[in-house]
Design a protein around this motif. Sequence first.
Motif, PDB file in Angstrom:
ATOM      1  N   TYR A 150       0.826  -1.219   0.000  1.00 23.85           N
ATOM      2  CA  TYR A 150       0.000   0.000   0.000  1.00 23.85           C
ATOM      3  C   TYR A 150       0.855   1.262   0.000  1.00 23.85           C
ATOM      4  CZ  TYR A 150      -4.032  -2.929   1.225  1.00 23.85           C
ATOM      5  OH  TYR A 150      -5.025  -3.859   1.218  1.00 23.85           O
ATOM      6  N   ARG A 158       1.387  -0.453  -4.851  1.00 24.59           N
ATOM      7  CA  ARG A 158       0.151  -0.058  -5.539  1.00 24.59           C
ATOM      8  C   ARG A 158       0.096   1.444  -5.829  1.00 24.59           C
ATOM      9  NH1 ARG A 158      -4.528  -3.929  -4.587  1.00 24.59           N
ATOM     10  NH2 ARG A 158      -3.551  -5.754  -3.683  1.00 24.59           N
ATOM     11  N   LEU A 159       1.105   2.157  -5.373  1.00 21.90           N
ATOM     12  CA  LEU A 159       1.204   3.577  -5.737  1.00 21.90           C
ATOM     13  C   LEU A 159       2.204   3.743  -6.881  1.00 21.90           C
ATOM     14  CD1 LEU A 159       1.156   5.160  -2.167  1.00 21.90           C
ATOM     15  CD2 LEU A 159      -0.588   5.450  -3.934  1.00 21.90           C
ATOM     16  N   PRO A 193      -0.831   5.850   1.147  1.00 20.00           N
ATOM     17  CA  PRO A 193      -1.444   4.512   1.210  1.00 20.00           C
ATOM     18  C   PRO A 193      -2.925   4.535   1.602  1.00 20.00           C
ATOM     19  CG  PRO A 193       0.221   4.801   2.939  1.00 20.00           C
ATOM     20  CD  PRO A 193       0.407   5.899   1.943  1.00 20.00           C
ATOM     21  N   GLN A 251      -5.036   6.438   0.303  1.00 17.74           N
ATOM     22  CA  GLN A 251      -5.691   6.492  -1.012  1.00 17.74           C
ATOM     23  C   GLN A 251      -6.042   5.079  -1.481  1.00 17.74           C
ATOM     24  OE1 GLN A 251      -3.970   8.450  -4.372  1.00 17.74           O
ATOM     25  NE2 GLN A 251      -2.865   9.975  -3.154  1.00 17.74           N
ATOM     26  N   VAL A 252      -5.025   4.203  -1.416  1.00 19.18           N
ATOM     27  CA  VAL A 252      -5.197   2.831  -1.911  1.00 19.18           C
ATOM     28  C   VAL A 252      -6.276   2.109  -1.107  1.00 19.18           C
ATOM     29  CG1 VAL A 252      -4.060   0.622  -2.339  1.00 19.18           C
ATOM     30  CG2 VAL A 252      -2.763   2.765  -2.587  1.00 19.18           C
ATOM     31  N   ARG A 253      -6.168   2.201   0.222  1.00 22.62           N
ATOM     32  CA  ARG A 253      -7.144   1.526   1.085  1.00 22.62           C
ATOM     33  C   ARG A 253      -8.560   1.996   0.785  1.00 22.62           C
ATOM     34  NH1 ARG A 253      -5.603  -1.006   5.736  1.00 22.62           N
ATOM     35  NH2 ARG A 253      -3.359  -1.297   5.971  1.00 22.62           N
ATOM     36  N   VAL A 259      -2.449   3.513 -10.691  1.00 26.86           N
ATOM     37  CA  VAL A 259      -2.872   3.597  -9.290  1.00 26.86           C
ATOM     38  C   VAL A 259      -4.388   3.404  -9.197  1.00 26.86           C
ATOM     39  CG1 VAL A 259      -2.982   5.097  -7.252  1.00 26.86           C
ATOM     40  CG2 VAL A 259      -0.902   5.038  -8.650  1.00 26.86           C
ATOM     41  N   GLY A 271      -6.267   0.285  -7.363  1.00 29.14           N
ATOM     42  CA  GLY A 271      -7.290   0.564  -6.351  1.00 29.14           C
ATOM     43  C   GLY A 271      -8.642  -0.019  -6.740  1.00 29.14           C
TER      44      GLY A 271
END
Length: 351
Positions: free
Chosen positions: A146, A150-151, A180, A182-184, A301, A305
Amino acid sequence: MPPSLEALKAELESVRTKAVQEIDAAKTPEAVEALRVRYLGKKGVLAGLMSHLRALPAEARPSFGQAVNALREALEDQIGARRAALEAAALEARLQAEAIDVTLPGEALAPGARHPLSQVIEAIEDIFIGMGYRIAEGPDVEWDTYNFERLNIPKDHPARDMQDSFYLTDEMLLRTHTSPVQVREMLAMAPRTPLKIICPGNVYRRDTDDATHSHMFTQIEGLVVGEGVRMSDLKGTLEQFARRLFGEETKIRLRPSYFPFTEPSAEVDVTCSACGGTGCRVCKWTGWLEVLGAGMVHPKVLEAGGYDPRRVSGFAFGLGVERIAMIKYGVDDIRQFYVNDARVLRSFVAC
Ligand code: PHE
């Protein structure tokens, strides 16, 4: 040989003398009560005197009975008065002991104040909540995937050197930024839109602490994902934000920059709030202060996501809370925020 009336009356008088003396000398209500039981109780001294009544000649009985009853009444009165006096004295002593001198000077209380970083976070949250954003939070201990993967920051990516990290295991670290979250939030929300969040929180980097660096500091992340979200939306949002936070006359400018998770990316400056843009020590005579990084969310990204980058787009930004607090409060050493010295903290008034 039955006792004579004279002998009994003499005994009664000696009981009176003794009882009167003892009651007078009693020091506590408990002592008085013990005397009451001893003299006036069912098996007490007076009851003992009375028991001789039957042994007396009939004509002597009333006079002796009356004498005993008169003594009983006299002792009852004396006991009641003595008890009342002792209780009054005890109350008086307690009042004396517990008396509060309201003229003594009080203990000075050191009033606290909201920590300046909390004040700045709240002010920024208010601005974005007013624009329809929701607050989201993530953990300080984060998965590598994360925080980086994933960024769009793979393992061998040079951008990892930009943010020297505290690793706990191969896959876990103290997050180096609030991105991170953002990803969550995308993973939790996709494919629904719009997603509009701001995420305040602590971040950690292996920096040497000095006047402008701290190994732990505070960021606020912003993310918007939706259909047709454009760079102009990002610029308008940040313009609005800067005016609310620093004053209506504030202007912003975007300079091209690079972040792996945004494309295009920009550094965002605001006109110096100390000099209004004419140039001073605070802005190093440039008229501008760099306050945040931003850009359009990279398609990779969005995909990581859970969103379809052909259908939706987004923008993101990240700002350093300490930097903004230093500008707003004219603080020139970041360490001031972490000393927990009440005298320092009290000097920051609400902004
Ligand atoms: N995460 C970046 C940093 O810590 C800031 C940033 C956030 C830049 C979001 C662009 C978009 O430096």
